[in-house]
Design an enzyme around this catalytic site. Structure first.
Site, PDB file in Angstrom:
ATOM      1  N   ASP A  13       0.814  -1.218   0.000  1.00 54.30           N
ATOM      2  CA  ASP A  13       0.000   0.000   0.000  1.00 54.30           C
ATOM      3  C   ASP A  13       0.848   1.269   0.000  1.00 54.30           C
ATOM      4  O   ASP A  13       0.425   2.299   0.525  1.00 54.30           O
ATOM      5  CB  ASP A  13      -0.955   0.035   1.219  1.00 54.30           C
ATOM      6  CG  ASP A  13      -1.791  -1.220   1.314  1.00 54.30           C
ATOM      7  OD1 ASP A  13      -2.238  -1.693   0.261  1.00 54.30           O
ATOM      8  OD2 ASP A  13      -1.970  -1.730   2.433  1.00 54.30           O
ATOM      9  N   LYS A  16       2.470   2.194  -5.058  1.00 54.95           N
ATOM     10  CA  LYS A  16       3.220   1.713  -6.223  1.00 54.95           C
ATOM     11  C   LYS A  16       2.468   1.950  -7.520  1.00 54.95           C
ATOM     12  O   LYS A  16       3.060   2.206  -8.557  1.00 54.95           O
ATOM     13  CB  LYS A  16       3.492   0.202  -6.084  1.00 54.95           C
ATOM     14  CG  LYS A  16       4.395  -0.142  -4.930  1.00 54.95           C
ATOM     15  CD  LYS A  16       4.599  -1.641  -4.809  1.00 54.95           C
ATOM     16  CE  LYS A  16       3.383  -2.399  -4.361  1.00 54.95           C
ATOM     17  NZ  LYS A  16       2.951  -2.134  -2.976  1.00 54.95           N
ATOM     18  N   GLY A  40      -4.168  -4.105  -4.512  1.00 54.71           N
ATOM     19  CA  GLY A  40      -5.170  -3.148  -4.969  1.00 54.71           C
ATOM     20  C   GLY A  40      -4.494  -1.815  -5.229  1.00 54.71           C
ATOM     21  O   GLY A  40      -3.736  -1.332  -4.396  1.00 54.71           O
ATOM     22  N   HIS A  41      -4.714  -1.284  -6.405  1.00 53.56           N
ATOM     23  CA  HIS A  41      -4.128   0.016  -6.746  1.00 53.56           C
ATOM     24  C   HIS A  41      -5.245   0.981  -7.053  1.00 53.56           C
ATOM     25  O   HIS A  41      -6.173   0.628  -7.773  1.00 53.56           O
ATOM     26  CB  HIS A  41      -3.304  -0.059  -8.032  1.00 53.56           C
ATOM     27  CG  HIS A  41      -2.130  -0.966  -7.940  1.00 53.56           C
ATOM     28  ND1 HIS A  41      -1.303  -0.987  -6.870  1.00 53.56           N
ATOM     29  CD2 HIS A  41      -1.645  -1.855  -8.818  1.00 53.56           C
ATOM     30  CE1 HIS A  41      -0.350  -1.868  -7.088  1.00 53.56           C
ATOM     31  NE2 HIS A  41      -0.542  -2.418  -8.257  1.00 53.56           N
ATOM     32  N   GLN A 223       2.226  -5.875  -2.951  1.00 55.36           N
ATOM     33  CA  GLN A 223       2.589  -5.974  -1.517  1.00 55.36           C
ATOM     34  C   GLN A 223       3.953  -5.295  -1.260  1.00 55.36           C
ATOM     35  O   GLN A 223       4.294  -4.382  -1.989  1.00 55.36           O
ATOM     36  CB  GLN A 223       2.588  -7.440  -1.047  1.00 55.36           C
ATOM     37  CG  GLN A 223       1.204  -8.080  -1.017  1.00 55.36           C
ATOM     38  CD  GLN A 223       0.789  -8.714  -2.313  1.00 55.36           C
ATOM     39  OE1 GLN A 223       1.564  -9.385  -2.950  1.00 55.36           O
ATOM     40  NE2 GLN A 223      -0.438  -8.521  -2.721  1.00 55.36           N
TER      41      GLN A 223
HETATM   42  P1  IMP Z   1      -2.808 -12.758   1.725  1.00 54.00           P
HETATM   43  O1  IMP Z   1      -1.828 -12.204   0.761  1.00 54.00           O
HETATM   44  O2  IMP Z   1      -4.239 -12.485   1.346  1.00 54.00           O
HETATM   45  O3  IMP Z   1      -2.576 -14.217   2.013  1.00 54.00           O
HETATM   46  O4  IMP Z   1      -2.610 -12.000   3.136  1.00 54.00           O
HETATM   47  C1  IMP Z   1      -1.416 -12.163   3.898  1.00 54.00           C
HETATM   48  C2  IMP Z   1      -1.018 -10.838   4.550  1.00 54.00           C
HETATM   49  O5  IMP Z   1      -0.610  -9.919   3.555  1.00 54.00           O
HETATM   50  C3  IMP Z   1      -2.145 -10.139   5.326  1.00 54.00           C
HETATM   51  O6  IMP Z   1      -1.589  -9.471   6.426  1.00 54.00           O
HETATM   52  C4  IMP Z   1      -2.671  -9.116   4.319  1.00 54.00           C
HETATM   53  O7  IMP Z   1      -3.293  -8.021   4.944  1.00 54.00           O
HETATM   54  C5  IMP Z   1      -1.375  -8.721   3.635  1.00 54.00           C
HETATM   55  N1  IMP Z   1      -1.567  -8.215   2.278  1.00 54.00           N
HETATM   56  C6  IMP Z   1      -1.798  -8.936   1.163  1.00 54.00           C
HETATM   57  N2  IMP Z   1      -1.883  -8.142   0.099  1.00 54.00           N
HETATM   58  C7  IMP Z   1      -1.677  -6.893   0.529  1.00 54.00           C
HETATM   59  C8  IMP Z   1      -1.609  -5.630  -0.132  1.00 54.00           C
HETATM   60  O8  IMP Z   1      -1.726  -5.501  -1.357  1.00 54.00           O
HETATM   61  N3  IMP Z   1      -1.376  -4.565   0.669  1.00 54.00           N
HETATM   62  C9  IMP Z   1      -1.188  -4.676   2.014  1.00 54.00           C
HETATM   63  N4  IMP Z   1      -1.234  -5.839   2.668  1.00 54.00           N
HETATM   64  C10 IMP Z   1      -1.470  -6.944   1.920  1.00 54.00           C
END
Ligand code: IMP
Length: 435
Positions: A13, A16, A40-41, A223
């Site tokens: 977040d 990017k 998510g962008h 991420q």
């Molecule tokens: P997952 O990727 O859905 O398995 O989530 C694993 C961890 O990564 C959790 O803490 C999510 O909140 C975090 N996470 C996954 N994608 C994002 C992102 O795009 N931005 C921020 N945190 C993320």
């Protein structure tokens, strides 16, 4: 022209999407290489807001190829919805291609993600529940379904059966769910495959062609470094590698193809989901950052945890990514906060001080930031387009970050719109491309 990787230097977040969007207009191709629709962008363009979860940010540029690399996990329902959504807004998706080798998120992955989190109870990771972890687990177990499998009904059915069989016990609570019926699922995903067929391609060849023709290829990470499954705050991480090395694996290029690695960081820190966060603010300043920075997730709408900038984490991110430049976003959100604090070291549970990101979970989970204080500024900085336009306190803040991390700052965000940025170095790679 070389490859340039854009990676998150914190917990995701960082903004990017906006930076990729700025670079995309000069690039031949933008490639996503890991993650899925957990990302998510939000991009603001001409007063219009666009939200993407899977499609690379470059799609708004009519000349840029947008590629989903083999390292991405694709939910074909989300993919078709994003394509339809763009078409409805009159945006051409003809330059989008999805790797035939990208793995597919299936209905049982979503159910397993939810069930896994429910089972963990208080220890839950706080995943986005998009099926990301279970899909990567099947990929490693060699039980994955790939995009190319969606094009052959017989193969698809066999592979779904093989993937579901070892999960029977865990999926028992959902056995009446019609979405899990083998025949129904095969037909539904074959139909999705049919709808996506024209986009499925050998994406690595497209990337090689662009690189061989001296074009700029932007590798867009999702991420951030501290969510990396190997290098992040395990187990509170995502299931892929959001670091620059993964751009090679997840897109099909070699390390020498990537010359520049830009780490994106906010001027403060945020984290979604559970896990250690040494510079977290559980007070009015944290609330203020959340509101001023609109720190609510693009994907799940969850309020993000907020804190001071963490230079220990940032130095670590610089090292594991080999960062060549930093882009600092949302500097404007700090306006009016005085003094500003920055974590330069951590204090461990027994009072020991750490300059480096601790590898040991017992230390990392209890570490708190050791701060230095800097004066803040009150002036509205959203109109600044050159470093000289910034108040000296804001410039000092940027200088401290660059000196402490040992990586130059090439870009600073001072507002959400596309043009609300300061390019700090006229001779950067991108400016030389634009010239
Ligand atoms: P997952 O990727 O859905 O398995 O989530 C694993 C961890 O990564 C959790 O803490 C999510 O909140 C975090 N996470 C996954 N994608 C994002 C992102 O795009 N931005 C921020 N945190 C993320």
């Amino acid at each position: 022209m070389p490859g340039l990787a854009i990676v998150g230097a914190q917990w995701g977040d960082e903004g990017k999407g906006k930076i990729t969007d700025l670079l995309a207009e000069r690039a031949d191709a933008v490639v996503r290489f890991q993650g899925g629709n957990n990302a998510g962008h939000t991009i603001v363009r001409g007063g219009e807001e666009f939200k993407f979860h899977l499609i690379p940010s470059g799609i708004l540029h009519s000349d840029t190829l947008c590629l989903i690399g083999n390292g991405v996990v694709v939910d074909p329902k989300v993919m078709t919805e994003e394509i339809e959504g763009l078409r409805r807004r009159g945006i051409d998706t003809g330059r989008l291609r999805i790797s035939a080798n990208a793995h597919v998120i299936m209905p049982y992955h979503l159910l397993l993600d939810q069930a896994g989190e429910a089972k963990l109870g208080e220890l839950q990771i706080g995943t986005t529940r998009r099926g990301i972890g279970p899909c990567y687990a099947d990929k490693s177990a060699r039980l994955g379904i790939r995009m190319q499998d969606l094009l052959d009904e017989k193969i698809l059915k066999q592979k779904i059966y093989a993937a579901m069989e070892p999960k029977r016990l865990t999926l028992r609570p959902f056995e009446k769910d019609p979405a899990l019926d083998l025949q129904t699922m095969t037909e539904e995903y074959r139909t999705l495959g049919h709808r996506l067929e024209s986009y499925i391609a050998d994406t690595q060849r497209i990337i090689w062609d662009a690189l061989d023709n001296e074009r700029l290829v932007v590798f867009e990470g999702a991420q951030g470094a501290l969510l990396d499954i190997d290098h992040g705050t395990y187990p509170f991480v995502t299931s892929s590698n959001p670091t620059a090395g993964a751009a090679c694996v997840g897109a099909g290029v070699g390390p020498k193809d990537i010359e520049e690695v830009w780490g994106i960081t906010k001027a403060y820190s945020t984290r979604v989901g559970s896990g250690p966060f040494a510079s977290e603010l559980d007070d009015d300043v944290g609330d203020r950052l959340r509101v001023a920075g609109n720190e609510f997730g693009t994907t799940t709408g969850r309020a993000r945890r907020c804190g001071w900038l963490d230079l220990v984490g940032l130095r670590y991110a610089a090292r594991i990514n080999g960062l060549t430049a930093l882009a600092i976003t949302k500097l404007d959100v700090l306006t009016g906060i005085d003094p500003i604090r920055v974590a330069v070291r951590y204090s461990g549970p027994d009072g020991a001080s750490f300059d480096e990101f601790p590898y040991h979970q017992s230390i990392l989970h209890k570490a708190v930031g050791e701060y230095i204080e800097l004066p803040g500024w009150q002036e509205d900085i959203s109109g600044a387009r050159r470093l000289e336009d910034l108040p000296s306190a804001a410039r000092d803040y940027l200088d401290l970050i660059a000196a402490n991390v040992g990586v130059p700052v090439v870009l600073v965000g001072v507002g959400p719109a596309r043009d609300e940025v300061i390019w700090t170095q006229a001779d950067t790679l991108v400016h030389s491309i634009a010239a």
